[in-house]
Design an enzyme around this catalytic site. Sequence first.
Site, PDB file in Angstrom:
ATOM      1  N   GLY A  10       4.518  -7.254  -5.214  1.00 33.39           N
ATOM      2  CA  GLY A  10       3.859  -6.169  -5.524  1.00 33.39           C
ATOM      3  C   GLY A  10       4.812  -4.957  -6.351  1.00 33.39           C
ATOM      4  O   GLY A  10       5.829  -5.024  -6.545  1.00 33.39           O
ATOM      5  N   ASP A  36       0.653 -14.677   4.584  1.00 36.82           N
ATOM      6  CA  ASP A  36      -0.363 -13.849   4.294  1.00 36.82           C
ATOM      7  C   ASP A  36      -0.704 -12.992   5.659  1.00 36.82           C
ATOM      8  O   ASP A  36      -0.731 -13.536   6.908  1.00 36.82           O
ATOM      9  CB  ASP A  36      -1.753 -14.837   4.335  1.00 36.82           C
ATOM     10  CG  ASP A  36      -2.920 -14.262   4.518  1.00 36.82           C
ATOM     11  OD1 ASP A  36      -2.910 -13.026   4.734  1.00 36.82           O
ATOM     12  OD2 ASP A  36      -4.230 -14.874   4.425  1.00 36.82           O
ATOM     13  N   ILE A  37      -0.600 -11.527   5.264  1.00 41.26           N
ATOM     14  CA  ILE A  37      -0.329 -10.843   6.877  1.00 41.26           C
ATOM     15  C   ILE A  37      -1.931 -10.915   7.598  1.00 41.26           C
ATOM     16  O   ILE A  37      -1.868 -10.488   8.688  1.00 41.26           O
ATOM     17  CB  ILE A  37       0.221  -9.385   6.348  1.00 41.26           C
ATOM     18  CG1 ILE A  37      -0.856  -8.534   5.467  1.00 41.26           C
ATOM     19  CG2 ILE A  37       1.476  -9.233   5.775  1.00 41.26           C
ATOM     20  CD1 ILE A  37      -0.757  -7.126   5.562  1.00 41.26           C
ATOM     21  N   TYR A  61      -4.239  -4.672   0.109  1.00 44.71           N
ATOM     22  CA  TYR A  61      -5.424  -4.865  -0.723  1.00 44.71           C
ATOM     23  C   TYR A  61      -5.570  -3.523  -1.269  1.00 44.71           C
ATOM     24  O   TYR A  61      -5.880  -2.467  -0.686  1.00 44.71           O
ATOM     25  CB  TYR A  61      -6.541  -5.090   0.057  1.00 44.71           C
ATOM     26  CG  TYR A  61      -7.916  -5.413  -1.007  1.00 44.71           C
ATOM     27  CD1 TYR A  61      -8.158  -6.516  -1.281  1.00 44.71           C
ATOM     28  CD2 TYR A  61      -8.512  -4.332  -1.518  1.00 44.71           C
ATOM     29  CE1 TYR A  61      -9.200  -6.959  -2.175  1.00 44.71           C
ATOM     30  CE2 TYR A  61      -9.605  -4.489  -2.316  1.00 44.71           C
ATOM     31  CZ  TYR A  61     -10.000  -5.643  -2.800  1.00 44.71           C
ATOM     32  OH  TYR A  61     -11.051  -5.786  -3.585  1.00 44.71           O
ATOM     33  N   TYR A 125     -11.614   1.211   0.408  1.00 40.03           N
ATOM     34  CA  TYR A 125     -10.271   0.973   0.515  1.00 40.03           C
ATOM     35  C   TYR A 125      -9.515   1.981   1.492  1.00 40.03           C
ATOM     36  O   TYR A 125      -8.520   1.667   2.090  1.00 40.03           O
ATOM     37  CB  TYR A 125      -9.671   1.153  -0.952  1.00 40.03           C
ATOM     38  CG  TYR A 125      -8.137   1.311  -1.238  1.00 40.03           C
ATOM     39  CD1 TYR A 125      -7.292   0.392  -1.008  1.00 40.03           C
ATOM     40  CD2 TYR A 125      -7.404   2.804  -1.412  1.00 40.03           C
ATOM     41  CE1 TYR A 125      -5.711   0.551  -1.045  1.00 40.03           C
ATOM     42  CE2 TYR A 125      -6.164   2.881  -1.522  1.00 40.03           C
ATOM     43  CZ  TYR A 125      -5.429   1.773  -1.330  1.00 40.03           C
ATOM     44  OH  TYR A 125      -3.868   2.176  -1.353  1.00 40.03           O
ATOM     45  N   LYS A 129      -7.299   1.307   4.815  1.00 36.38           N
ATOM     46  CA  LYS A 129      -6.067   1.671   5.070  1.00 36.38           C
ATOM     47  C   LYS A 129      -5.873   2.782   6.245  1.00 36.38           C
ATOM     48  O   LYS A 129      -4.853   2.583   6.901  1.00 36.38           O
ATOM     49  CB  LYS A 129      -5.449   2.420   3.773  1.00 36.38           C
ATOM     50  CG  LYS A 129      -5.255   1.629   2.457  1.00 36.38           C
ATOM     51  CD  LYS A 129      -4.115   0.917   2.609  1.00 36.38           C
ATOM     52  CE  LYS A 129      -2.846   1.227   2.729  1.00 36.38           C
ATOM     53  NZ  LYS A 129      -1.725   0.433   2.708  1.00 36.38           N
TER      54      LYS A 129
HETATM   55  N1  LIG Z   1      -1.064   1.689  -6.341  1.00 37.76           N
HETATM   56  C1  LIG Z   1      -1.053   2.867  -5.889  1.00 37.76           C
HETATM   57  O1  LIG Z   1      -1.503   3.688  -6.651  1.00 37.76           O
HETATM   58  C2  LIG Z   1      -1.068   3.338  -4.418  1.00 37.76           C
HETATM   59  C3  LIG Z   1      -1.386   4.701  -4.223  1.00 37.76           C
HETATM   60  C4  LIG Z   1      -0.952   4.946  -2.866  1.00 37.76           C
HETATM   61  C5  LIG Z   1      -0.831   4.026  -1.806  1.00 37.76           C
HETATM   62  N2  LIG Z   1      -0.379   2.850  -2.170  1.00 37.76           N
HETATM   63  C6  LIG Z   1       0.276   1.908  -1.180  1.00 37.76           C
HETATM   64  O2  LIG Z   1       1.335   1.403  -1.419  1.00 37.76           O
HETATM   65  C7  LIG Z   1       1.576   0.246  -0.894  1.00 37.76           C
HETATM   66  C8  LIG Z   1       2.242  -0.565  -1.939  1.00 37.76           C
HETATM   67  O3  LIG Z   1       1.101  -0.621  -2.983  1.00 37.76           O
HETATM   68  P1  LIG Z   1       1.475  -1.308  -4.396  1.00 37.76           P
HETATM   69  O4  LIG Z   1       1.021  -0.359  -5.506  1.00 37.76           O
HETATM   70  O5  LIG Z   1       2.769  -2.019  -4.227  1.00 37.76           O
HETATM   71  O6  LIG Z   1       0.454  -2.486  -4.551  1.00 37.76           O
HETATM   72  P2  LIG Z   1       0.296  -4.006  -5.409  1.00 37.76           P
HETATM   73  O7  LIG Z   1       1.198  -3.890  -6.619  1.00 37.76           O
HETATM   74  O8  LIG Z   1      -1.306  -4.225  -5.359  1.00 37.76           O
HETATM   75  O9  LIG Z   1       1.038  -4.942  -4.379  1.00 37.76           O
HETATM   76  C9  LIG Z   1       0.516  -5.105  -3.207  1.00 37.76           C
HETATM   77  C10 LIG Z   1       0.834  -6.836  -2.724  1.00 37.76           C
HETATM   78  O10 LIG Z   1       0.513  -7.149  -1.494  1.00 37.76           O
HETATM   79  C11 LIG Z   1       0.127  -8.500  -1.576  1.00 37.76           C
HETATM   80  N3  LIG Z   1      -0.618  -8.978  -0.727  1.00 37.76           N
HETATM   81  C12 LIG Z   1      -2.295  -8.616  -1.078  1.00 37.76           C
HETATM   82  N4  LIG Z   1      -2.843  -9.234   0.250  1.00 37.76           N
HETATM   83  C13 LIG Z   1      -1.782 -10.040   0.838  1.00 37.76           C
HETATM   84  C14 LIG Z   1      -2.081 -10.530   2.333  1.00 37.76           C
HETATM   85  N5  LIG Z   1      -2.951 -11.024   2.930  1.00 37.76           N
HETATM   86  N6  LIG Z   1      -0.639 -10.986   2.650  1.00 37.76           N
HETATM   87  C15 LIG Z   1       0.416 -10.647   2.213  1.00 37.76           C
HETATM   88  N7  LIG Z   1       0.398  -9.887   0.866  1.00 37.76           N
HETATM   89  C16 LIG Z   1      -0.953  -9.381   0.369  1.00 37.76           C
HETATM   90  C17 LIG Z   1      -0.241  -8.730  -2.987  1.00 37.76           C
HETATM   91  O11 LIG Z   1      -0.094  -9.998  -3.301  1.00 37.76           O
HETATM   92  P3  LIG Z   1      -1.337 -10.771  -4.466  1.00 37.76           P
HETATM   93  O12 LIG Z   1      -0.774 -10.029  -5.559  1.00 37.76           O
HETATM   94  O13 LIG Z   1      -0.602 -12.062  -4.543  1.00 37.76           O
HETATM   95  O14 LIG Z   1      -2.488 -10.543  -3.761  1.00 37.76           O
HETATM   96  C18 LIG Z   1       0.504  -7.790  -4.066  1.00 37.76           C
HETATM   97  O15 LIG Z   1       1.773  -8.323  -4.350  1.00 37.76           O
HETATM   98  C19 LIG Z   1       0.231  -0.413  -0.364  1.00 37.76           C
HETATM   99  O16 LIG Z   1       0.183  -0.052   0.934  1.00 37.76           O
HETATM  100  C20 LIG Z   1      -0.621   0.610  -1.062  1.00 37.76           C
HETATM  101  O17 LIG Z   1      -1.955   0.837  -0.272  1.00 37.76           O
HETATM  102  C21 LIG Z   1      -0.763   2.379  -3.349  1.00 37.76           C
END
Ligand SMILES: NC(=O)c1ccc[n+]([C@@H]2O[C@H](COP(=O)([O-])OP(=O)(O)OC[C@H]3O[C@@H](n4cnc5c(N)ncnc54)[C@H](OP(=O)(O)O)[C@@H]3O)[C@@H](O)[C@H]2O)c1
Length: 297
Positions: A10, A36-37, A61, A125, A129
């Site tokens: 990610g 898969d967590i 997610y 979402y 979380k």
């Molecule tokens: N993106 C934002 O703007 C944002 C804002 C605030 C907080 N956050 C938090 O920051 C953290 C990182 O987010 P990010 O932006 O890096 O998200 P991301 O790019 O969507 O990455 C999340 C990763 O988790 C993987 N994943 C999904 N379901 C899974 C499962 N069952 N088991 C293992 N891996 C799984 C996905 O893999 P696949 O692609 O293969 O499904 C993806 O590679 C998360 O906790 C998110 O809630 C994000």
Amino acid sequence: MKILITGAKGQVGTEVVAQAIKRGHDVQGFGSKNLDISNAEQVNNTVQQIPPDVIINAAAYTSVDKAETEQEMAYAVNSQGSENLAKVCKQYNIPLLHISTDYVYDGEKQTPYIETDTPIPTGVYGASKLEGDQKIEQLWHKHIILRVSWVFGEHGNNFVKSMLRLAEQRDELSIVNDQFAAPTSAQAISSRLLDILEDRQFNQASCTWGIYNLQSDPGVTWYDFAQEIFTQTQQLGLINKTMKLNPIPSSQFPTPVKRPANSKLDGKKLQQYFELLPVDWKADLKVMLESINTPII
Ligand SMILES: NC(=O)c1ccc[n+]([C@@H]2O[C@H](COP(=O)([O-])OP(=O)(O)OC[C@H]3O[C@@H](n4cnc5c(N)ncnc54)[C@H](OP(=O)(O)O)[C@@H]3O)[C@@H](O)[C@H]2O)c1
């Protein structure tokens, strides 16, 4: 340190794996296909085989709007997945570093959110979380939950990449100007997570476990963020045209989930306990854009 990193493909996961390797850690990174967590058995077997000194959970997610119709999947990953990790961490006495979101808040507060403010998510979402954060808090005290907002970076999908893509197709864009928070780079989140686990008090009896906000400055709206993206891309010679940006209210850009009007995070607690200062997203944006070597338009 031997670090197990979930969600390693990610935005944040890719970056934290790269930085941890650079800092000399023994890194075991797993994408969703290999770990898969939401599958407790897989989580237990993987941790038992390694076993790591610390786990960083970058898996989640993250589709805010799609979660409304994929509720089961959102809860399986964000809540059940967090529970599985907390349980195995407790079993093997492993500290858990986890990432949370500003979308656990409804955005009605007029000032930046602090860690003790009551979360009131406005969608699935945020609720999933929040449930994950609460499961970790209930099950295993050795945790750091880092709340972050508006993530961007080189890897994966994000607002910066959407703006650059749209600039290839259009000269004028309307951008929401009544949601206020702060963009945060995946690079800054990763370096703060590693700073925390390398801190001398980490995992000592004196360690202050719990929820921490990562403050990114300055606070802006999506419209301000877009302006900065196009200012910097022009300065770097990546875009050879002026984009016309129109500020609009959220009511003119309806989405399935109502976003918080204000979800700026206050990071004083992180400074107090880990001496880690707020991060500067404009500098990180410059680093990201400088990595794009060829002009876009
Ligand atoms: N993106 C934002 O703007 C944002 C804002 C605030 C907080 N956050 C938090 O920051 C953290 C990182 O987010 P990010 O932006 O890096 O998200 P991301 O790019 O969507 O990455 C999340 C990763 O988790 C993987 N994943 C999904 N379901 C899974 C499962 N069952 N088991 C293992 N891996 C799984 C996905 O893999 P696949 O692609 O293969 O499904 C993806 O590679 C998360 O906790 C998110 O809630 C994000």
